[in-house]
Every structure is written in C-alpha cells, then in structure tokens.
Design a protein around this motif. Structure first.
Motif, short mmCIF file in Angstrom:
data_model
loop_
_atom_site.label_atom_id
_atom_site.label_comp_id
_atom_site.label_asym_id
_atom_site.label_seq_id
_atom_site.Cartn_x
_atom_site.Cartn_y
_atom_site.Cartn_z
N PHE A 1 33.29 49.20 3.26
CA PHE A 1 34.64 49.33 2.69
C PHE A 1 35.11 48.00 2.12
O PHE A 1 35.71 47.95 1.05
CB PHE A 1 35.61 49.82 3.76
CG PHE A 1 37.05 49.76 3.36
CD1 PHE A 1 37.59 50.72 2.52
CD2 PHE A 1 37.88 48.73 3.81
CE1 PHE A 1 38.93 50.66 2.13
CE2 PHE A 1 39.20 48.66 3.44
CZ PHE A 1 39.73 49.63 2.59
N PHE A 2 34.82 46.91 2.83
CA PHE A 2 35.25 45.58 2.39
C PHE A 2 34.66 45.21 1.04
O PHE A 2 35.36 44.70 0.15
CB PHE A 2 34.86 44.54 3.44
CG PHE A 2 35.14 43.11 3.04
CD1 PHE A 2 36.44 42.66 2.88
CD2 PHE A 2 34.10 42.23 2.83
CE1 PHE A 2 36.71 41.35 2.52
CE2 PHE A 2 34.35 40.91 2.47
CZ PHE A 2 35.66 40.47 2.32
N VAL A 3 33.37 45.46 0.83
CA VAL A 3 32.73 45.08 -0.43
C VAL A 3 32.93 46.12 -1.52
O VAL A 3 32.56 45.90 -2.68
CB VAL A 3 31.22 44.82 -0.24
CG1 VAL A 3 31.00 43.69 0.75
CG2 VAL A 3 30.47 46.07 0.24
N GLY A 4 33.52 47.27 -1.17
CA GLY A 4 33.85 48.25 -2.18
C GLY A 4 32.63 48.81 -2.88
O GLY A 4 31.64 49.18 -2.26
N GLY A 5 32.68 48.81 -4.21
CA GLY A 5 31.60 49.39 -5.00
C GLY A 5 30.46 48.45 -5.31
O GLY A 5 29.62 48.75 -6.15
N ASN A 6 30.41 47.29 -4.64
CA ASN A 6 29.34 46.32 -4.90
C ASN A 6 28.08 46.79 -4.18
O ASN A 6 27.85 46.48 -3.02
CB ASN A 6 29.76 44.93 -4.41
CG ASN A 6 28.78 43.85 -4.83
OD1 ASN A 6 27.62 44.11 -5.11
ND2 ASN A 6 29.26 42.62 -4.85
N ALA A 7 27.23 47.52 -4.89
CA ALA A 7 26.05 48.12 -4.28
C ALA A 7 25.09 47.07 -3.74
O ALA A 7 24.46 47.27 -2.71
CB ALA A 7 25.33 49.02 -5.29
N ALA A 8 24.98 45.91 -4.44
CA ALA A 8 24.06 44.86 -3.99
C ALA A 8 24.47 44.34 -2.63
O ALA A 8 23.63 44.02 -1.79
CB ALA A 8 24.02 43.74 -5.02
N PRO B 1 42.33 37.92 -4.26
CA PRO B 1 41.33 37.79 -3.18
C PRO B 1 41.17 39.07 -2.37
O PRO B 1 42.11 39.83 -2.18
CB PRO B 1 41.91 36.66 -2.32
CG PRO B 1 43.38 36.71 -2.57
CD PRO B 1 43.54 37.13 -4.00
N CYS B 2 39.96 39.28 -1.91
CA CYS B 2 39.64 40.34 -0.96
C CYS B 2 39.33 39.65 0.37
O CYS B 2 38.42 38.82 0.44
CB CYS B 2 38.44 41.13 -1.46
SG CYS B 2 38.06 42.61 -0.50
N VAL B 3 40.09 39.96 1.41
CA VAL B 3 40.06 39.17 2.64
C VAL B 3 39.76 40.06 3.84
O VAL B 3 40.29 41.17 3.96
CB VAL B 3 41.41 38.44 2.86
CG1 VAL B 3 41.41 37.67 4.16
CG2 VAL B 3 41.70 37.51 1.68
N MET B 4 38.91 39.55 4.74
CA MET B 4 38.62 40.24 5.99
C MET B 4 38.77 39.24 7.14
O MET B 4 38.31 38.11 7.04
CB MET B 4 37.20 40.81 5.98
CG MET B 4 36.79 41.46 7.30
SD MET B 4 35.25 42.42 7.18
CE MET B 4 34.09 41.15 6.62
#
Length: 239
Positions: free
Chosen positions: A229-236, A128-131
């Motif tokens: 930064f949270f979504v990283g490389g997700n350009a959409a 998981p990626c969590v904020m």
C-alpha cells in the motif's frame, strides 16, 4: 477500519490533510520550507526549525544515539545538527553532525528531554509519501513500565484493540501504562518481527483499510500488504 490519530499513542489519521500528489523535488529550499511537515505517527513532537532541519523532542538516550552513532550507522540516519538539553549547555558550532543552536529545552513525565535538530528527510519534496515504522521487540522505556497509576483511558484503548485483553473490572478501574504498552507490543508485529508500522501517509489521500487498522498488523503477510500500500502502483518496489 480507517486508523485514527491518537495524541497519546500516535497512530495515523484519515483526518490529516495529505499533500496533493506523489513526491517531487521542489525547485528551491524556500518552497521546501513552506511545504507542510508530514508526521503520520508519534506525539506531535516535530517542528520545522529552518529549511532542511526539524526540531524534535527526544529523551536522553535518543540524543546519545545520534551523538555516538558509528559512521556506518550514521550514514543511514538523518544528519544531526545539535541539541538544546535539559540541565546541560547546548551544543555549539556550525551544523553538520555535531553543530548546534536552536530552541529551548523541555521535560515530560519526569524524563529528561532535549530538543534535537535533525535533517528534514522530506525537504525539497512537494508531495512526500511517509511511513512511520517503530523498531524493536520492546518499544517502551523502563520508566514507563514502572508506572503504577491506573488509567481508564488506556483500558479503553486496549478494549478497542481487543476486549478479551482486559481482565474483569479493568475497563472500569483502569490499567497501568506498562501493561498497556506490553499489550501493544504483543498484539502487533513488534514481538514477533521486531518492527511495527505505526502509520502511512500517501499524497493521493488513500487510506489503509484493515480490521483494527495498523494496531492489529501482526503477520508477515499483514506487513507485506501495508508495504505494498505504501509504494502504491510502483510494481518494481513490490519485488
């Protein structure tokens, strides 16, 4: 610099062990139950109660919010699975948004506390990626603002945010909890934007680099950079 976790304030830490890669669903609830529980901010008050459900210490107002949330709001909250309350009988029944059962109650700093049981939003995710986002222009209770005890540890924390925030002699004498919390709100994006980012955990182990870390994010540009930064490389997602 890299933001460190603080057990009182609850900021994220570079010392936390991140999951290995980006989020993917596990093939079974048994795998999900064994996955580490990711908490990037707060006071360490989350524990996994059973697969798909976490136990969290909460004040009475938070418990009331889960119990009384209207359907259109409840659809955007973790599902509520009951509570063990201080001085009250725990909920009965069989789960869902009003079921019950679980661990014992607790108290903290004179405030009534309850163990609430809510949906684990990371269940089934191996990475998981969590904020953690704190909502509101004021993020503390009246009871906390009323505290009169002078605390040197809070003066030290405020000094780390900005030495200019302290009056002469406060570093040595200490400050009240209310003064510290008021400054935390005013020196972050809480006062101007009605939210602040407390921490982010990315499964690749990347750390958010910023002068003062998350404590000093104030502008819309600051928040936008943290969200990117949270979504990283997700350009959409950047759009």
């Amino acid at each position: 610099g890299v933001v460190d976790y603080d057990p009182y304030d609850g900021f994220s830490t570079s010392k936390m062990r991140p999951p290995p890669r980006f989020s993917r669903r596990t093939s079974s609830t048994e795998d999900a139950a064994e996955a580490p529980l990711v908490q990037v901010a707060g006071h360490g008050m989350l524990e996994r109660e059973r697969p798909g459900v976490v136990r969290k210490l909460a004040v009475a107002r938070e418990l009331a919010a889960y119990r009384t949330a209207p359907p259109d709001l409840a659809d955007h909250l973790p599902s509520f699975h009951g509570a063990d309350e201080v001085g009250d009988a725990s909920d009965g029944g069989g789960g869902g948004r009003c079921g019950g059962g679980g661990l014992g109650s607790a108290s903290k700093s004179g405030l009534g506390m309850a163990s609430i049981f809510i949906e684990d939003l990371t269940a089934g995710l191996r990475q998981p990626c969590v904020m953690d986002v704190k909502m509101g222009t004021r993020t503390f209770l009246e009871e906390e603002a009323a505290a009169t005890k002078l605390r040197v540890d809070l003066a030290t924390k405020l000094h780390e945010i900005d030495p200019a925030l302290l009056l002469p002699g406060e570093r040595e004498r200490g400050i009240t909890k209310g003064r510290y919390l008021q400054q935390r709100d005013s020196q972050s994006s809480s006062a101007t934007l009605g939210l602040r980012i407390e921490g982010i955990s990315r499964p690749d182990g990347a750390t958010f680099e910023s002068r003062g870390g998350f404590k000093r994010l104030r502008s819309e540009e600051d928040i936008s950079r943290a969200l990117a930064f949270f979504v990283g490389g997700n350009a959409a997602a950047h759009d």
